[in-house]
Write a protein that holds these residues in place. Structure first.
Motif, PDB file in Angstrom:
ATOM      1  N   ALA A  34       0.826  -1.207   0.000  1.00 43.73           N
ATOM      2  CA  ALA A  34       0.000   0.000   0.000  1.00 43.73           C
ATOM      3  C   ALA A  34       0.858   1.253   0.000  1.00 43.73           C
ATOM      4  N   GLU A  35       2.035   1.179   0.637  1.00 43.02           N
ATOM      5  CA  GLU A  35       2.907   2.354   0.701  1.00 43.02           C
ATOM      6  C   GLU A  35       3.430   2.740  -0.685  1.00 43.02           C
ATOM      7  N   THR A  36       3.803   1.750  -1.503  1.00 41.75           N
ATOM      8  CA  THR A  36       4.266   2.074  -2.853  1.00 41.75           C
ATOM      9  C   THR A  36       3.114   2.597  -3.703  1.00 41.75           C
ATOM     10  N   ILE A  37       1.916   2.047  -3.500  1.00 45.72           N
ATOM     11  CA  ILE A  37       0.750   2.503  -4.264  1.00 45.72           C
ATOM     12  C   ILE A  37       0.391   3.938  -3.881  1.00 45.72           C
ATOM     13  N   GLU A  38       0.418   4.235  -2.587  1.00 43.33           N
ATOM     14  CA  GLU A  38       0.125   5.597  -2.135  1.00 43.33           C
ATOM     15  C   GLU A  38       1.138   6.588  -2.713  1.00 43.33           C
ATOM     16  N   ALA A  39       2.405   6.180  -2.737  1.00 36.86           N
ATOM     17  CA  ALA A  39       3.447   7.058  -3.261  1.00 36.86           C
ATOM     18  C   ALA A  39       3.279   7.300  -4.756  1.00 36.86           C
ATOM     19  N   ALA A  40       2.665   6.327  -5.458  1.00 36.50           N
ATOM     20  CA  ALA A  40       2.476   6.459  -6.904  1.00 36.50           C
ATOM     21  C   ALA A  40       1.160   7.135  -7.265  1.00 36.50           C
ATOM     22  N   ALA A  41       0.305   7.375  -6.286  1.00 38.40           N
ATOM     23  CA  ALA A  41      -1.049   7.856  -6.567  1.00 38.40           C
ATOM     24  C   ALA A  41      -1.043   9.194  -7.292  1.00 38.40           C
ATOM     25  N   ASP A  42      -0.053  10.065  -6.998  1.00 42.37           N
ATOM     26  CA  ASP A  42      -0.062  11.377  -7.623  1.00 42.37           C
ATOM     27  C   ASP A  42       0.352  11.345  -9.091  1.00 42.37           C
ATOM     28  N   LEU A  43       0.669  10.152  -9.602  1.00 44.91           N
ATOM     29  CA  LEU A  43       0.884  10.004 -11.047  1.00 44.91           C
ATOM     30  C   LEU A  43      -0.443  10.004 -11.799  1.00 44.91           C
ATOM     31  N   GLY A  44      -1.562  10.003 -11.048  1.00 45.52           N
ATOM     32  CA  GLY A  44      -2.874  10.005 -11.680  1.00 45.52           C
ATOM     33  C   GLY A  44      -3.350   8.627 -12.066  1.00 45.52           C
TER      34      GLY A  44
END
Length: 841
Positions: free
Chosen positions: A128-138
């Motif tokens: 979840a941490e990697t997904i959260e960090a990537a979330a601002d890529l849209g």
């Protein structure tokens, strides 16, 4: 289970026939690549971009979504072409693109904000941490790494609202997708560019503590069985997974038809509350299309022995029986499954030595009587065409497999031979019929109006047969031959009107024409094809000045950054006195405390494990707690952790920075420096450093390439009675292991704190000859990575590269002195040795 919980069934399409097979057999969505590159299956047939509008019209006509794979790294000179591709994809009404490259994801969002971006499994998002960090890529969806278990997926699902896509069937890569450098390292072909050479399917010998271990028939040490998660579908659906994905863009249309149909039936059964029980026949059919042996992959957790039995690496089909005798050209067998004339079979043998033989059955006899049709299991005689088999290669007790079933293939082809015919889409139809007023018919699909028809006929009062709801239902329900069916009907009838049947026929045709045109019509989208150019960080003028300096002024510019993998190397590098930055990647992170205490005069950067799975972020936090100067961040979760802790960080090669937008993305997140992807060759490196702040780049110029980075543990599979890290006894702590390839080279195998294995190239690779050009262009940080070097080797390597940087020796001198392979990046680079990129095959 409600319809809200219904997951998408996502099927592969390597060509047009596969796409039609997916539609006809129940896929909700199809993913495919374009034939001009940028997709991770370069060997598939793929689709011309000019045909994309027609492909999407076909898919949308049948209510199937279409996803284009742009899931490779993009190099700087390719960004203009990538932007044009994104524009054409958006104009063709593609529903989403799958991307690996962080920079490409940002390009899509800027060029067409309405186009969904799905993070490919190549992006290596594992918690979840990697997904959260990537979330601002849209991102609109994340394709999870195949290495996750059901429990780990459950933990991610509970911690994020991001829709998740999970592989449920097909081939498994032994290495983490996006982190495999084997094809590039051994064969000059990059998996991150869609050119995987499948080195994991080759045989290897296990060398333990200098001795070759006799493993009997176990030779394919890195070749997993195929994933087949049919039995786990109810659990995956309960977890709320958004999409269930079938692998196979290199497979046949028959495979796509077969596997899609079975999973369609299983998903529908699970949704209805009566899970499908897969019969022996079901499994036979799936295995005949393609199978290296079925397993649940990692979904039930790690079982390294089950995942990689190691006795075969290619499709054999279904075990058919054993040989009893060979007489007069007839092969008497005891069959375990049905057989028939025309079936393809292969007999057990050493495939590498060319001893495996096979052919098609010409006829079958039982009790000296020729049998037509299928023969049930039991003893029978197989007759082969003359000279198709050499009897001396067969023997009693020999096993054989059925490799092809023409009758099954014929039936599968029939499912899509008539062209695309998907499941009818239910229309909600509203009809208003009133005496003296034109008839109005409205149709909605999934809540959206797709047809609104008003007929010129004005109904009079009926003398005998007034229209009824039953008549309307019968007339408008005749939607056969279209992509629709009558779902719900609301009929509002006023004044006993009379309507001829011909009018209902006309209304029905107009309704279908409008609905078809609506679902096939291109979707209006805002497209700003040049907007991506704003993503690039403007150059620091001082960097531009350094890039333009004459050759003699750049000699001696730059410094060595040393990555150590033992405390002995770290101590020696520190005592050398000519290095400012030391990076440390130790197998036992408990030794990091001692490393921090040891290093006082230099900046020390510690590397957490490359992969972070659920509940493992604490490992990275522990590394930070030792108090280094900074962190070598290897995934997006590490970046966010450092930012929240105020800890300096350098991003490592594993974040795949191959273009200036990805570099800018990582710098914008606070990276002090960005390590460039290993996929770049000499010319591509030059291109990159002239497009971004070169003094913020770190270039690895000496290394043993980390080829496979795997969840699979070879130590546990072959040197322990256990099945995973809870019961293996950690043989990795006491044994020195290498894997010997077919050329005789022994590659070192290491395990990290998470028990993940990395296979390193035995031969060090040097980019020494490109250093001078990079110095001229402003690069200041050149990394030298050590593997098993002792003190003496460490000092020798560092001295040689120091002399290279100060201009005392040339790049050619370096690789001659160190006897290393002169190569950076993928094939076609100017530093490439003359060799056959397919040699490893």
């Amino acid at each position: 289970m409600s319809e809200v919980d219904r997951p998408e069934l996502l099927a592969p399409a390597g060509n047009h026939e596969c796409l039609v097979a997916a539609i006809c057999n129940g896929a909700d969505a199809v993913y495919f690549g374009l034939d001009h590159g940028f997709n991770a299956r370069a060997r598939a047939g793929n689709f011309p971009i000019e045909e994309l509008p027609d492909v999407m019209r076909t898919l949308h006509h049948h209510g199937v979504r279409g996803y284009v794979t742009l899931n490779t790294l993009a190099f700087s000179p390719e960004l203009d072409e990538m932007a044009k591709t994104i524009e054409q994809v958006a104009l063709a009404s593609v529903d989403a693109v799958l991307v690996q490259d962080l920079g490409v994801a940002r390009m899509v969002r800027h060029i067409c904000p309405d186009l969904e971006v799905h993070a490919s499994t190549q992006m290596t998002l594992t918690c979840a941490e990697t997904i959260e960090a990537a979330a601002d890529l849209g991102l609109s969806r994340v394709v999870l790494a195949r290495e996750l278990s059901l429990d780990e997926i459950r933990a991610i699902r509970a911690a994020t609202d991001m829709p998740l896509e999970v592989f449920v069937h097909g081939a498994l890569c032994v290495a983490y997708s996006g982190q495999c450098l084997t094809s590039e390292s051994l064969g000059g072909r990059s998996a991150n560019r869609g050119q995987c050479a499948q080195a994991c399917r080759l045989p290897y010998d296990l060398v333990c503590d200098g001795e070759t271990r006799d493993l009997g028939e176990v030779r394919y040490l890195l070749s997993p069985q195929d994933l087949a998660a049919y039995a786990l579908l109810p659990e995956l659906i309960q977890l709320g997974v958004a999409s269930l994905k079938i692998e196979g863009r290199l497979k046949t249309p028959e495979y796509v038809a077969n596997i899609t149909r079975h999973y369609r039936e299983a998903i529908d059964a699970a949704i209805s509350g009566t899970p499908k029980r897969f019969t022996t026949r079901d499994l036979y059919e799936m295995e005949m299309s393609f199978s290296r042996g079925f397993s649940p992959g990692w979904l039930e957790g790690n079982d390294h022995k089950r995942l990689v039995p190691g006795e075969s690496s290619a499709k054999r089909g279904v075990l058919a029986g054993e040989v009893l005798s060979i007489t007069d050209g007839k092969v008497r067998v005891r069959g375990r499954i049905e057989l028939a004339a025309g079936d393809g079979v292969v007999f057990e043998g050493d495939r590498l030595a060319g001893e495996e033989v096979g052919g098609r059955i010409f006829q079958i006899e039982r009790d000296q009587q020729r049998i037509t049709g299928t023969v049930p299991p039991g003893i029978c005689d197989l007759v082969f065409a003359s000279q198709s088999l050499a009897p001396q290669q067969l023997y009693a007790g020999q096993l054989f497999w059925k490799t092809d079933d023409p009758r099954l293939n014929k039936r599968l082809r029939q499912s899509f031979a008539s062209g695309p015919q998907g499941r009818p889409r239910p229309l909600a139809i509203d009809v208003r019929v009133e005496v003296g007023q034109p008839i109005q018919v409205t149709a909605r699909l999934e809540g959206q109006t797709v047809a609104d028809v008003t007929d010129e006929f004005v109904p009079p009062v009926a003398r005998k047969h007034a229209v009824s709801e039953a008549v309307i239902r019968e007339q408008l329900g005749r939607l056969g031959g279209s992509a629709f069916e009558l779902g719900t009907l609301e009929a509002r009838i006023s004044g006993a009107p009379m309507v001829p049947l011909s009018v209902w026929g006309r209304l029905r045709r107009q309704l279908v024409e409008q609905a078809t045109a609506t679902v096939e019509s291109p979707r209006p989208r805002e497209i700003r094809v040049d907007a991506w150019r704003r993503l690039v960080t403007p150059h620091d003028p001082r960097v531009k000045e350094s890039q333009d300096r004459p050759t003699e002024e750049t000699s001696g510019v730059g410094r060595v950054v040393v990555l150590c993998r033992t405390l002995e190397q770290l101590e020696e590098a520190a005592s050398w006195g000519r290095v400012e930055d030391l990076e440390c990647d130790l197998q036992d992170i408990r030794e990091y405390r001692k490393a921090v205490e040891m290093i006082r005069a230099q900046r020390l950067w510690l590397a957490p494990p490359r992969i972070t799975k659920p509940k493992e972020i604490g490992i990275a936090k522990r590394v930070l707690s030792y108090g280094p100067y900074g962190i070598l961040a290897r995934n997006l979760a590490h970046i966010d952790l450092c930012r929240s802790a105020g800890m300096p960080f350098i991003t490592d090669f594993s974040l795949n920075a191959a273009n200036e937008i990805t570099v800018a993305t990582l710098l914008d997140r606070g990276a002090e420096r960005v390590t460039v992807s290993y996929d770049l060759n000499r010319d591509q490196l030059k291109s990159l450093v002239t497009r971004c702040p070169a003094d913020r780049l770190e270039i690895v110029i000496h290394q043993h390439m980390p080829m496979f980075h795997m969840e699979h543990c070879v130590f546990c599979a072959l040197l322990s009675p256990g099945t995973n890290k809870t019961n293996c006894g950690r043989p990795c702590d006491v044994h020195d292991v290498k894997l010997r390839d077919r050329t005789g080279v022994e590659h070192p195998l290491k395990a990290d704190v998470g028990c993940r294995n990395t296979l390193f190239n035995a031969t060090a690779q040097s980019g020494a000859e490109v250093v001078h050009d990079l110095q001229q262009r402003g690069v200041r940080h050149f990394r030298v990575e050590l593997l098993d070097a002792d003190r003496s080797e460490t000092r020798k390597i560092l001295e040689v590269y120091a002399r290279l940087l100060d201009g005392s020796i040339t790049g050619t001198d370096v690789w001659k002195q160190l006897q290393v392979s002169n190569r950076i990046g993928v094939t076609r680079g100017t530093l490439e040795s003359k060799r056959d990129p397919l040699a490893i095959l």
